[in-house]
Design a protein around this motif. Structure first.
Motif, PDB file in Angstrom:
ATOM      1  N   VAL A  59       0.911  -1.236  -0.061  1.00 32.74           N
ATOM      2  CA  VAL A  59       0.099  -0.246  -0.146  1.00 32.74           C
ATOM      3  C   VAL A  59       1.111   1.305  -0.033  1.00 32.74           C
ATOM      4  O   VAL A  59       1.532   1.493   0.842  1.00 32.74           O
ATOM      5  CB  VAL A  59      -1.039   0.142   1.341  1.00 32.74           C
ATOM      6  N   GLY A  60       1.104   1.758  -1.182  1.00 31.40           N
ATOM      7  CA  GLY A  60       1.882   2.958  -1.328  1.00 31.40           C
ATOM      8  C   GLY A  60       3.424   2.500  -1.041  1.00 31.40           C
ATOM      9  O   GLY A  60       3.839   1.236  -1.473  1.00 31.40           O
ATOM     10  N   PRO A  61       4.117   3.163  -0.210  1.00 31.86           N
ATOM     11  CA  PRO A  61       5.379   2.719   0.151  1.00 31.86           C
ATOM     12  C   PRO A  61       5.477   1.637   1.417  1.00 31.86           C
ATOM     13  O   PRO A  61       6.499   1.404   1.934  1.00 31.86           O
ATOM     14  CB  PRO A  61       6.155   3.902   0.559  1.00 31.86           C
ATOM     15  N   MET A  62       4.324   1.211   1.715  1.00 33.44           N
ATOM     16  CA  MET A  62       4.469   0.284   3.088  1.00 33.44           C
ATOM     17  C   MET A  62       3.860  -1.349   2.535  1.00 33.44           C
ATOM     18  O   MET A  62       3.085  -1.237   1.667  1.00 33.44           O
ATOM     19  CB  MET A  62       3.340   0.700   3.996  1.00 33.44           C
ATOM     20  N   ASP A  63       4.334  -2.161   3.153  1.00 31.29           N
ATOM     21  CA  ASP A  63       3.840  -3.676   3.156  1.00 31.29           C
ATOM     22  C   ASP A  63       2.799  -3.777   4.076  1.00 31.29           C
ATOM     23  O   ASP A  63       3.168  -3.889   5.341  1.00 31.29           O
ATOM     24  CB  ASP A  63       5.266  -4.405   3.256  1.00 31.29           C
ATOM     25  N   THR A  64       1.744  -4.227   3.893  1.00 29.56           N
ATOM     26  CA  THR A  64       0.547  -4.402   4.907  1.00 29.56           C
ATOM     27  C   THR A  64       0.221  -5.906   4.644  1.00 29.56           C
ATOM     28  O   THR A  64       0.441  -6.589   3.637  1.00 29.56           O
ATOM     29  CB  THR A  64      -0.431  -3.613   4.739  1.00 29.56           C
ATOM     30  N   THR A  65      -0.450  -6.394   5.659  1.00 30.88           N
ATOM     31  CA  THR A  65      -1.257  -7.713   5.643  1.00 30.88           C
ATOM     32  C   THR A  65      -2.791  -7.402   6.089  1.00 30.88           C
ATOM     33  O   THR A  65      -3.014  -6.784   7.125  1.00 30.88           O
ATOM     34  CB  THR A  65      -0.631  -8.599   6.729  1.00 30.88           C
ATOM     35  N   MET A  66      -3.608  -7.798   5.058  1.00 31.02           N
ATOM     36  CA  MET A  66      -5.042  -7.716   5.360  1.00 31.02           C
ATOM     37  C   MET A  66      -5.589  -9.022   5.841  1.00 31.02           C
ATOM     38  O   MET A  66      -5.413  -9.768   5.253  1.00 31.02           O
ATOM     39  CB  MET A  66      -5.867  -7.114   4.114  1.00 31.02           C
ATOM     40  N   THR A  67      -6.412  -9.043   6.562  1.00 28.15           N
ATOM     41  CA  THR A  67      -6.954 -10.289   7.288  1.00 28.15           C
ATOM     42  C   THR A  67      -8.595  -9.923   7.655  1.00 28.15           C
ATOM     43  O   THR A  67      -8.923  -8.947   8.119  1.00 28.15           O
ATOM     44  CB  THR A  67      -6.349 -10.812   8.472  1.00 28.15           C
ATOM     45  N   LEU A  68      -9.352 -10.959   7.423  1.00 26.49           N
ATOM     46  CA  LEU A  68     -10.753 -10.843   7.687  1.00 26.49           C
ATOM     47  C   LEU A  68     -10.867 -11.938   8.905  1.00 26.49           C
ATOM     48  O   LEU A  68     -10.485 -13.198   8.885  1.00 26.49           O
ATOM     49  CB  LEU A  68     -11.654 -11.550   6.508  1.00 26.49           C
ATOM     50  N   ARG A  69     -11.435 -11.436   9.870  1.00 23.54           N
ATOM     51  CA  ARG A  69     -11.673 -12.231  11.190  1.00 23.54           C
ATOM     52  C   ARG A  69     -13.158 -12.301  11.367  1.00 23.54           C
ATOM     53  O   ARG A  69     -13.861 -11.090  11.488  1.00 23.54           O
ATOM     54  CB  ARG A  69     -10.970 -11.531  12.375  1.00 23.54           C
ATOM     55  N   ARG A 103       5.612  -3.213   7.532  1.00 23.76           N
ATOM     56  CA  ARG A 103       7.200  -2.279   7.557  1.00 23.76           C
ATOM     57  C   ARG A 103       7.121  -1.462   6.368  1.00 23.76           C
ATOM     58  O   ARG A 103       5.959  -1.218   5.561  1.00 23.76           O
ATOM     59  CB  ARG A 103       8.346  -3.226   7.299  1.00 23.76           C
ATOM     60  N   LEU A 104       7.946  -0.304   6.472  1.00 29.92           N
ATOM     61  CA  LEU A 104       8.235   0.803   5.515  1.00 29.92           C
ATOM     62  C   LEU A 104       9.073   0.390   4.345  1.00 29.92           C
ATOM     63  O   LEU A 104      10.433   0.171   4.933  1.00 29.92           O
ATOM     64  CB  LEU A 104       8.482   2.108   6.005  1.00 29.92           C
ATOM     65  N   ASP A 105       8.659   0.053   3.237  1.00 25.10           N
ATOM     66  CA  ASP A 105       9.743  -0.357   2.182  1.00 25.10           C
ATOM     67  C   ASP A 105      10.822   0.632   1.926  1.00 25.10           C
ATOM     68  O   ASP A 105      10.450   1.906   1.744  1.00 25.10           O
ATOM     69  CB  ASP A 105       8.923  -0.742   0.868  1.00 25.10           C
ATOM     70  N   PRO A 106      11.966   0.224   2.350  1.00 20.33           N
ATOM     71  CA  PRO A 106      13.206   1.417   2.224  1.00 20.33           C
ATOM     72  C   PRO A 106      13.188   1.770   0.974  1.00 20.33           C
ATOM     73  O   PRO A 106      13.638   3.283   0.665  1.00 20.33           O
ATOM     74  CB  PRO A 106      14.274   0.760   2.794  1.00 20.33           C
ATOM     75  N   VAL A 107      13.128   0.974  -0.343  1.00 15.64           N
ATOM     76  CA  VAL A 107      13.330   1.394  -1.705  1.00 15.64           C
ATOM     77  C   VAL A 107      12.180   2.488  -2.120  1.00 15.64           C
ATOM     78  O   VAL A 107      12.527   3.636  -2.644  1.00 15.64           O
ATOM     79  CB  VAL A 107      13.337   0.223  -2.503  1.00 15.64           C
TER      80      VAL A 107
END
Length: 506
Positions: A59-69, A103-107
């Motif tokens: 998501v943009g410059p970030m790596d995210t994990t989306m989960t349905l619970r 995390r925020l992707d450094p690149v």
């Protein structure tokens, strides 16, 4: 030997009037079979969701994990480590969306730093990424639910047709959940977020009261802007944005029921500094027994950095009030009683002390009568102030029942005593705000199995009209202070699509 002819066996027929056998060998009843199928479908769907886990998506410059619970309340929870989490009442359905910022992707982040012009298109990029991740998550969750229910059905029933039936029924779960989300979707939920984590960062993330009211259309475009702001926070972790108060907004810190807990002074001082508080209003029960020995507990009030308005509670004695009313010892304190009004921090505040001291209480009926008399005294003083051309902005009493008597005489009334929050608009138009215990129930709270939470509220009022714009409810996790939560609330009249209230005071 003569051959005996073969006689076919006749089918067994139960004599008329005989019932089918019951017990462990009897066939299950239809509703029990249906109940078993529902249990298999639900448990299998849950196992399927656990097995599929989340969808990792940029998501943009970030790596995210989306989960349905599975969830009874629904909503959306966004975890932003190490800042904390943001909870939104986005929908009411049996599923909750969890978004973990890994995390925020450094690149990608360095590319934004080198090319700041890309920030202009970041929100569109984030919106597209969130939509793509949500679609993938929904598809994978549907497959997981159906697969989990089918596999469990095959293991339980050992019949393909029953297993396929379980899978077909499971398909109705995501369909019904989708309908529930669509029907209850609340795009305005970002107006009232609950932020948990670093208390010092909460005001920066939640935002300014006036900007939320005036820039409502901007906040409608969340969570894209939220993710963008989080990106900027990550990019400057050591120098988080400073909360800049709006000069047209007055900030009032409402505290109550400190009950001799010395930790409360540090908490109040921190909130005064963080929120740039103009006035502190204490609705009583600062002490526990009201003895002269306890008076020294009040000395830190002079170092809080803001004017301190106080009314007597039922645990505060006349000695307590006399000690705190000494202007030489406490130049920043204003003690209110018998409807007295003062101008402090740009506001006019009036109050009445609790007419009863704890050892003197003899019964609930007498207490209610005495509180009503005290409230009517305060209401009469408010009417006199209005007739003289100096209307009061805020009325204060310790007992909620006493301050209810001021309904229709003042826009805002504050109280304490009950150790939990209440917020309601009375019949006459006065908003009654009851604060919980800022002392976490006091030092006696350590005797309980679970300590009380530490509660306080920041009220935002327009400097010109003294009208309540918004308030932040601040909750700390008891004496241990294991967590911090700040939730933003707006009056109904402050929402952009609301009809202004015809009620006027003064």
């Amino acid at each position: 030997m003569a051959r005996v002819p073969f006689l076919p066996r006749r089918p067994f027929r139960r004599p008329p009037g005989r019932r089918a056998p019951r017990g462990p060998f009897a066939a299950p009843r239809p509703f029990l079979r249906a109940l078993g199928m529902v249990a298999v479908v639900l448990f299998g769907a849950w196992l399927g969701l656990l097995a599929v886990g989340g969808v990792r998506t940029p998501v943009g410059p970030m790596d995210t994990t989306m989960t349905l619970r599975p969830s009874l309340d629904g909503g959306t929870r966004i975890d932003v480590s190490p800042l904390g989490s943001l909870e939104l009442d986005s929908h009411h359905a049996p599923v909750r969306l969890d978004v973990d910022v890994d995390r925020l992707d450094p690149v990608r982040s360095q590319a934004l730093v080198r090319h700041p012009e890309r920030l202009a298109g970041l929100e569109d990029e984030v919106t597209d990424d969130v939509a793509a991740g949500t679609r993938e998550l929904a598809l994978r969750s549907c497959v997981a639910v159906v697969t989990g229910a089918t596999a469990l059905g095959l293991a339980v029933y050992r019949r393909p047709r029953r297993a396929l039936g379980a899978g077909g029924l499971a398909l109705a779960l995501p369909a019904a959940s989708g309908v529930g989300v669509y029907a209850t979707w609340n795009p305005k939920s970002v107006l009232e977020p609950r932020f948990s984590g670093l208390l010092s960062s909460a005001p920066s993330v939640v935002g300014d009261a006036r900007s939320i009211v005036t820039d409502f259309d901007v906040y409608q475009r969340e969570p894209a802007r939220l993710v963008t702001n989080v990106t900027k926070l990550y990019d400057a972790t050591s120098t988080l944005p400073v909360y800049r108060p709006d000069p047209a907004t007055l900030r009032v810190l409402h505290v109550s029921d400190i009950h001799l807990n010395p930790a409360a002074w540090h908490i109040i001082g921190s909130l005064v500094e963080q929120y740039d508080i103009d006035v502190i209003i204490d609705s009583g029960d600062t002490m526990d027994h009201g003895t002269a020995v306890e008076n020294g507990f009040l000395d830190p009030v002079t170092d809080l950095g803001a004017p301190y308005v106080w009314v007597r509670g039922n645990h505060d004695s006349a000695q307590t009030q006399k000690y705190l009313a000494d202007r030489k010892r406490f130049p920043n304190v204003r003690v209110l009683d018998q409807g007295r009004a003062v101008n402090v921090g740009g506001l006019r505040v009036a109050g009445v002390g609790d007419p009863q001291f704890t050892p003197d209480r003899t019964g609930p009926e007498q207490a209610a009568d005495v509180q009503s008399v005290a409230g009517r005294t305060l209401a009469a003083a408010l009417r006199e102030q209005r007739r003289s051309g100096t209307p009061v902005d805020i009325a204060v009493a310790h007992e909620p029942e006493a301050v209810r008597e001021t309904d229709g005489e003042v826009p805002l009334a504050l109280a304490g005593h009950v150790h939990h929050r209440r917020n309601e608009v009375l019949d006459g138009g006065t908003r009654l705000m009851v604060e919980g215990s800022t002392g976490g129930g006091g030092l006696r709270a350590v005797q309980n199995e679970k300590p009380e939470q530490v509660l306080a509220s920041v009220l935002y009022l327009d400097r010109a009209t003294r009208r309540l714009q918004a308030w932040d409810e601040i909750t700390l996790g008891g004496l241990g202070l294991t967590k911090a939560e700040v939730s933003r609330h707006l009056p109904q009249d402050d929402r952009p699509d609301a009809t202004p209230s015809p009620i006027r005071f003064g």
